[in-house]
Design a protein around this motif. Structure first.
Motif, mmCIF file in Angstrom:
data_model
loop_
_atom_site.group_PDB
_atom_site.id
_atom_site.type_symbol
_atom_site.label_atom_id
_atom_site.label_comp_id
_atom_site.label_asym_id
_atom_site.label_seq_id
_atom_site.Cartn_x
_atom_site.Cartn_y
_atom_site.Cartn_z
ATOM 1 N N PHE A 248 0.849 -1.186 0.000
ATOM 2 C CA PHE A 248 0.000 0.000 0.000
ATOM 3 C C PHE A 248 0.884 1.236 0.000
ATOM 4 O O PHE A 248 1.244 1.763 1.034
ATOM 5 N N ARG A 249 1.276 1.664 -1.187
ATOM 6 C CA ARG A 249 2.156 2.815 -1.334
ATOM 7 C C ARG A 249 1.406 3.883 -2.102
ATOM 8 O O ARG A 249 0.941 3.649 -3.209
ATOM 9 N N ALA A 250 1.287 5.042 -1.485
ATOM 10 C CA ALA A 250 0.502 6.116 -2.078
ATOM 11 C C ALA A 250 0.910 7.436 -1.462
ATOM 12 O O ALA A 250 1.629 7.473 -0.463
ATOM 13 N N VAL A 251 0.457 8.515 -2.048
ATOM 14 C CA VAL A 251 0.524 9.830 -1.418
ATOM 15 C C VAL A 251 -0.845 10.043 -0.789
ATOM 16 O O VAL A 251 -1.873 9.894 -1.454
ATOM 17 N N LEU A 252 -0.866 10.315 0.495
ATOM 18 C CA LEU A 252 -2.103 10.509 1.240
ATOM 19 C C LEU A 252 -2.238 11.992 1.543
ATOM 20 O O LEU A 252 -1.338 12.587 2.124
ATOM 21 N N LEU A 253 -3.331 12.578 1.145
ATOM 22 C CA LEU A 253 -3.596 13.987 1.430
ATOM 23 C C LEU A 253 -4.892 14.099 2.222
ATOM 24 O O LEU A 253 -5.928 13.588 1.794
ATOM 25 N N ASN A 254 -4.829 14.725 3.382
ATOM 26 C CA ASN A 254 -6.030 15.103 4.114
ATOM 27 C C ASN A 254 -6.269 16.565 3.774
ATOM 28 O O ASN A 254 -5.363 17.392 3.895
ATOM 29 N N LEU A 255 -7.471 16.878 3.332
ATOM 30 C CA LEU A 255 -7.728 18.233 2.856
ATOM 31 C C LEU A 255 -9.133 18.699 3.207
ATOM 32 O O LEU A 255 -10.003 17.909 3.544
ATOM 33 N N ARG A 256 -9.265 20.010 3.134
ATOM 34 C CA ARG A 256 -10.569 20.668 3.318
ATOM 35 C C ARG A 256 -10.881 21.444 2.058
ATOM 36 O O ARG A 256 -9.991 22.079 1.477
ATOM 37 N N LEU A 257 -12.128 21.414 1.636
ATOM 38 C CA LEU A 257 -12.580 22.248 0.530
ATOM 39 C C LEU A 257 -13.034 23.573 1.112
ATOM 40 O O LEU A 257 -13.818 23.604 2.065
ATOM 41 N N VAL A 258 -12.535 24.677 0.553
ATOM 42 C CA VAL A 258 -12.847 25.999 1.108
ATOM 43 C C VAL A 258 -13.480 26.924 0.067
ATOM 44 O O VAL A 258 -13.455 28.135 0.216
ATOM 45 N N SER A 259 -14.058 26.334 -0.964
ATOM 46 C CA SER A 259 -14.722 27.129 -1.997
ATOM 47 C C SER A 259 -15.961 27.810 -1.408
ATOM 48 O O SER A 259 -16.430 27.466 -0.320
ATOM 49 N N ALA A 260 -16.497 28.753 -2.150
ATOM 50 C CA ALA A 260 -17.717 29.430 -1.704
ATOM 51 C C ALA A 260 -18.840 28.410 -1.536
ATOM 52 O O ALA A 260 -19.615 28.479 -0.567
ATOM 53 N N GLU A 261 -18.951 27.443 -2.428
ATOM 54 C CA GLU A 261 -19.992 26.425 -2.318
ATOM 55 C C GLU A 261 -19.805 25.579 -1.055
ATOM 56 O O GLU A 261 -20.776 25.281 -0.346
ATOM 57 N N ALA A 262 -18.549 25.197 -0.762
ATOM 58 C CA ALA A 262 -18.294 24.412 0.455
ATOM 59 C C ALA A 262 -18.674 25.211 1.697
ATOM 60 O O ALA A 262 -19.258 24.660 2.638
ATOM 61 N N ARG A 263 -18.359 26.488 1.712
ATOM 62 C CA ARG A 263 -18.724 27.327 2.858
ATOM 63 C C ARG A 263 -20.243 27.453 2.977
ATOM 64 O O ARG A 263 -20.799 27.337 4.066
ATOM 65 N N THR A 264 -20.933 27.668 1.851
ATOM 66 C CA THR A 264 -22.387 27.794 1.846
ATOM 67 C C THR A 264 -23.053 26.526 2.372
ATOM 68 O O THR A 264 -24.028 26.582 3.110
ATOM 69 N N ARG A 265 -22.493 25.376 2.021
ATOM 70 C CA ARG A 265 -23.073 24.091 2.435
ATOM 71 C C ARG A 265 -22.592 23.642 3.818
ATOM 72 O O ARG A 265 -22.969 22.580 4.283
ATOM 73 N N GLY A 266 -21.743 24.457 4.448
ATOM 74 C CA GLY A 266 -21.247 24.117 5.779
ATOM 75 C C GLY A 266 -20.216 23.005 5.788
ATOM 76 O O GLY A 266 -20.060 22.308 6.781
ATOM 77 N N LEU A 267 -19.503 22.846 4.691
ATOM 78 C CA LEU A 267 -18.539 21.751 4.560
ATOM 79 C C LEU A 267 -17.085 22.189 4.680
ATOM 80 O O LEU A 267 -16.191 21.347 4.642
ATOM 81 N N ALA A 268 -16.842 23.465 4.835
ATOM 82 C CA ALA A 268 -15.467 23.966 4.801
ATOM 83 C C ALA A 268 -14.616 23.453 5.958
ATOM 84 O O ALA A 268 -13.398 23.424 5.861
ATOM 85 N N GLY A 269 -15.231 22.998 7.033
ATOM 86 C CA GLY A 269 -14.461 22.477 8.159
ATOM 87 C C GLY A 269 -14.240 20.978 8.103
ATOM 88 O O GLY A 269 -13.461 20.427 8.871
ATOM 89 N N HIS A 270 -14.899 20.303 7.173
ATOM 90 C CA HIS A 270 -14.806 18.846 7.074
ATOM 91 C C HIS A 270 -13.498 18.446 6.392
ATOM 92 O O HIS A 270 -13.151 18.977 5.347
ATOM 93 N N VAL A 271 -12.781 17.510 6.996
ATOM 94 C CA VAL A 271 -11.528 17.018 6.420
ATOM 95 C C VAL A 271 -11.807 15.697 5.719
ATOM 96 O O VAL A 271 -12.440 14.798 6.274
ATOM 97 N N CYS A 272 -11.356 15.585 4.481
ATOM 98 C CA CYS A 272 -11.498 14.336 3.748
ATOM 99 C C CYS A 272 -10.109 13.832 3.348
ATOM 100 O O CYS A 272 -9.117 14.546 3.482
ATOM 101 N N GLU A 273 -10.075 12.599 2.883
ATOM 102 C CA GLU A 273 -8.802 11.970 2.550
ATOM 103 C C GLU A 273 -8.787 11.610 1.070
ATOM 104 O O GLU A 273 -9.750 11.038 0.562
ATOM 105 N N VAL A 274 -7.695 11.949 0.403
ATOM 106 C CA VAL A 274 -7.499 11.572 -0.993
ATOM 107 C C VAL A 274 -6.192 10.807 -1.078
ATOM 108 O O VAL A 274 -5.156 11.266 -0.591
#
Length: 116
Positions: free
Chosen positions: A55-81
């Motif tokens: 299991f070799r990969a680059v793991l990124l934990n990130l937050r979406l901070v677009s205007a849409e993410a803020r409007t939907r209340g998702l800007a604080g949610h951390v997801c994994e890619v």
């Protein structure tokens, strides 16, 4: 535990044909003004080879901070890619959300060495 520390309820994997394409993918995420990378781990390095299983990969934990993410209340949610090479074990399953047995071996290794 503390539920505010959960970072992979939303997880996606991107499989690339070449290392150069994977590097371009990482650069695209890092350069996106609508994304804040909270944590990055490079599990492609030699230290993750024999011990870390396949299991070799680059793991990124990130937050979406677009205007849409803020409007939907998702800007604080951390997801994994996860960005990985298509030739890696489990890559076909990773593309649809599973990780084959490579992730299971990695998890056992991580638990043995105490990395989180």
């Amino acid at each position: 535990g503390d539920p505010s520390r959960v970072v992979d309820l939303c997880r996606q994997a991107l499989a690339y044909g070449t290392l150069a394409d994977l590097a371009d993918g990482v650069a695209a995420v890092l350069g996106d003004p609508d994304v804040v990378v909270v944590r990055a781990k490079n599990r492609l390095g030699d230290e993750f080879g024999a011990l870390g299983g396949t299991f070799r990969a680059v793991l990124l934990n990130l937050r979406l901070v677009s205007a849409e993410a803020r409007t939907r209340g998702l800007a604080g949610h951390v997801c994994e890619v996860l960005l990985l090479l298509a030739c890696a074990a489990g890559a076909p399953q990773a593309a649809v959300g599973g990780f084959g047995d490579g992730h299971e071996r990695y998890t056992r290794w991580r638990d043995l060495v105490g990395e989180r």
